[in-house]
Design an enzyme around this catalytic site. Structure first.
Site, PDB file in Angstrom:
ATOM      1  N   LYS A   1      21.659   1.572  42.662  1.00  0.00           N
ATOM      2  CA  LYS A   1      21.553   0.823  43.912  1.00  0.00           C
ATOM      3  C   LYS A   1      22.437  -0.419  43.896  1.00  0.00           C
ATOM      4  O   LYS A   1      22.039  -1.487  44.368  1.00  0.00           O
ATOM      5  CB  LYS A   1      20.093   0.447  44.169  1.00  0.00           C
ATOM      6  CG  LYS A   1      19.179   1.656  44.280  1.00  0.00           C
ATOM      7  CD  LYS A   1      17.781   1.273  44.664  1.00  0.00           C
ATOM      8  CE  LYS A   1      16.853   2.449  44.756  1.00  0.00           C
ATOM      9  NZ  LYS A   1      17.269   3.554  45.564  1.00  0.00           N
ATOM     10  N   CYS A   2      23.627  -0.278  43.403  1.00  0.00           N
ATOM     11  CA  CYS A   2      24.562  -1.389  43.227  1.00  0.00           C
ATOM     12  C   CYS A   2      25.791  -1.167  44.104  1.00  0.00           C
ATOM     13  O   CYS A   2      26.155  -0.034  44.396  1.00  0.00           O
ATOM     14  CB  CYS A   2      24.962  -1.440  41.750  1.00  0.00           C
ATOM     15  SG  CYS A   2      26.216  -2.665  41.326  1.00  0.00           S
ATOM     16  N   GLY A   3      26.442  -2.233  44.480  1.00  0.00           N
ATOM     17  CA  GLY A   3      27.686  -2.113  45.230  1.00  0.00           C
ATOM     18  C   GLY A   3      28.777  -1.387  44.449  1.00  0.00           C
ATOM     19  O   GLY A   3      29.704  -0.837  45.036  1.00  0.00           O
TER      20      GLY A   3
ATOM     21  N   THR B   1      28.110   1.215  42.492  1.00  0.00           N
ATOM     22  CA  THR B   1      27.631   2.581  42.219  1.00  0.00           C
ATOM     23  C   THR B   1      28.660   3.661  42.553  1.00  0.00           C
ATOM     24  O   THR B   1      28.758   4.648  41.813  1.00  0.00           O
ATOM     25  CB  THR B   1      26.290   2.836  42.946  1.00  0.00           C
ATOM     26  OG1 THR B   1      25.342   1.871  42.464  1.00  0.00           O
ATOM     27  CG2 THR B   1      25.760   4.229  42.677  1.00  0.00           C
TER      28      THR B   1
END
Length: 177
Positions: free
Chosen positions: A55-57, A59
């Protein structure tokens, strides 16, 4: 048995109580399925360790990591290391992480158990990757998800790359030619 204490106990010289350079191949870590992942099985290949989160930018870098692995799998192993320490961006359990990686990015490279990459419960793998006295090359701090650490086929630390470095960057690829 605490694997961190066991590992750290093997690093101290009995005469000086100082940590000494050690081999990455001696570090114990489990695969996402809970079975031991023997790093020594990857001798003679480069290993790229990447702390990953779903759930990371950053990803979408899973796609680039898979492309890098597919392009160089004869000489490179990519190992994704799930971590929930940055913005709680990897909240899933092993099955959720595996499903996310396969369904969304077609990941076929190795994924480990979820670990801490910094702090009091830092896994021995990341202690080795981030401490010059163990890796023989440089100190670093894991700043965010998708920071990358490259080890050569002899098990020697090469360098680390911040999250903004694309997996297909020439900074990494130059070693794989």
């Amino acid at each position: 048995m605490n694997p961190f204490k066991t590992f750290m106990g093997t690093l101290f010289s009995k005469s000086s109580n100082k940590m000494e350079k050690t081999s990455i191949y001696d570090i114990k870590i489990n695969a996402l399925n809970g079975k031991p992942l023997e790093l020594s099985a990857f001798k003679d290949k480069y290993i790229l360790f990447v702390n990953v989160a779903s759930k990371c930018g950053f990803t979408p870098q899973y796609k680039g990591l898979q492309e890098l692995y597919d392009t160089h799998k004869d000489k490179l192993v990519v190992i994704g290391v799930p971590c929930n320490q940055f913005g709680k961006q990897e909240p899933g359990n092993a099955q959720e992480i595996e499903s996310f990686c396969e369904v969304n990015y077609g990941v076929t490279f190795q994924i480990t158990e979820k670990i801490d990459v910094k702090g009091a419960n830092q896994h021995p793998l990341y202690t080795w990757l981030t401490q010059k006295q163990l890796n023989g090359k440089s100190n670093s701090k894991v700043k965010w998800n998708f920071q990358k650490y490259l080890v050569n086929p002899e098990g020697e630390f090469i360098d680390y790359y911040f999250s903004i470095t694309s997996p297909m960057s020439t900074k990494i690829a130059k070693y794989l030619k």
